[in-house]
Design an enzyme around this catalytic site. Structure first.
Site, PDB file in Angstrom:
ATOM      1  N   CYS A  15       0.847  -1.168  -0.019  1.00  0.00           N
ATOM      2  CA  CYS A  15       0.026  -0.105   0.019  1.00  0.00           C
ATOM      3  C   CYS A  15       0.793   1.603   0.201  1.00  0.00           C
ATOM      4  CB  CYS A  15      -0.773   0.050   1.461  1.00  0.00           C
ATOM      5  SG  CYS A  15      -1.943  -1.607   1.395  1.00  0.00           S
TER       6      CYS A  15
HETATM    7  C1  BEZ Z   1       0.672  -4.777   1.728  1.00  0.00           C
HETATM    8  O1  BEZ Z   1      -0.027  -3.602   1.580  1.00  0.00           O
HETATM    9  O2  BEZ Z   1       1.828  -4.649   1.615  1.00  0.00           O
HETATM   10  C2  BEZ Z   1      -0.116  -5.940   2.429  1.00  0.00           C
HETATM   11  C3  BEZ Z   1      -1.184  -5.674   3.043  1.00  0.00           C
HETATM   12  C4  BEZ Z   1      -2.011  -6.772   3.141  1.00  0.00           C
HETATM   13  C5  BEZ Z   1      -1.536  -8.191   2.851  1.00  0.00           C
HETATM   14  C6  BEZ Z   1      -0.386  -8.161   2.335  1.00  0.00           C
HETATM   15  C7  BEZ Z   1       0.321  -7.131   1.964  1.00  0.00           C
END
Ligand code: BEZ
Length: 212
Positions: free
Chosen positions: A45
């Protein structure tokens, strides 16, 4: 609620990193990209929001406003924005909706319980100036989205709206485009496409991109 292509994007009022947002009013006459992400302070994100900030000029060129969403509260968003700016070498320049009460998540069906019963999935909606939903995508939490592809779809939608053309597989800006099948009148075709067209089949008519 399931959102389908052609639906009016549900309106809402919610807090965000840039204050209270009344969604339709905030969109005004612009195109919009509303995208959810699973959570603040997560790696994928962080890269997605940083990259979106860097595309500011590309969004502006197309008359598009971006807005992100997760179920984290405003104070969390504000702290995370500092991290995004620092690590992605940018300045977040769009609001992040703080959907702690899941009001918007429920409206847009952003929590898929069989994937995760608390976090929002990686969904994205392109909304046109009439507030109609023109693209929906949902990616798994572990896969960051390709925002160049989102811009490519916006370009394709705007070409369709403005010139009655569609875009073929893997089309990139400047490539030949397809005359929409509903356009049959040769006089209108000649007026709309003065550079001419080639009919590979009667239903497959290719023409140079009209706005180039
Ligand atoms: C991320 O944004 O890195 C992420 C969020 C939830 C699960 C896996 C990755």
């Amino acid at each position: 609620m399931t959102i389908r292509l052609g639906d009016i994007a549900p309106d809402f009022e919610q807090d965000s990193s840039e204050g209270r947002i009344r969604f339709h009013e905030w969109l005004g006459d612009s195109w919009g990209i509303l995208f959810s992400h699973p959570a603040d302070f997560t790696p994928v994100c962080t890269t997605e929001l940083g990259f979106t900030a860097k595309l500011k000029d590309e969004f502006a060129k197309r008359g598009v406003k971006a807005i992100a969403l997760s179920v984290d509260p405003v104070d969390s968003h504000l702290k995370w924005i500092d991290d995004i700016n620092e690590t992605q070498n940018t300045a977040v320049n769009f609001p992040i909706i703080a959907d702690a009460d899941r009001k918007v998540s429920d409206l847009y069906d952003l929590i898929h319980p069989n994937a995760n019963d608390t976090l929002t999935v990686r969904s994205l909606f392109v909304i046109d100036p009439n507030k109609k939903v023109r693209l929906t995508i949902t990616y798994p939490a572990s896969t960051g989205r390709n925002f160049h592809e989102i811009l490519r779809v916006v370009d394709s939608l705007q070409l369709t709206d403005n010139y009655k053309v569609a875009t073929p597989a893997n089309w990139q800006d400047g490539d030949e485009v397809v005359i929409v099948p509903s356009l049959k009148d040769e006089t209108e075709i000649a007026q709309r496409f003065p550079k001419g067209y080639r009919a590979v089949k009667p239903y497959l008519r290719l023409t140079p991109q009209p706005n180039k």
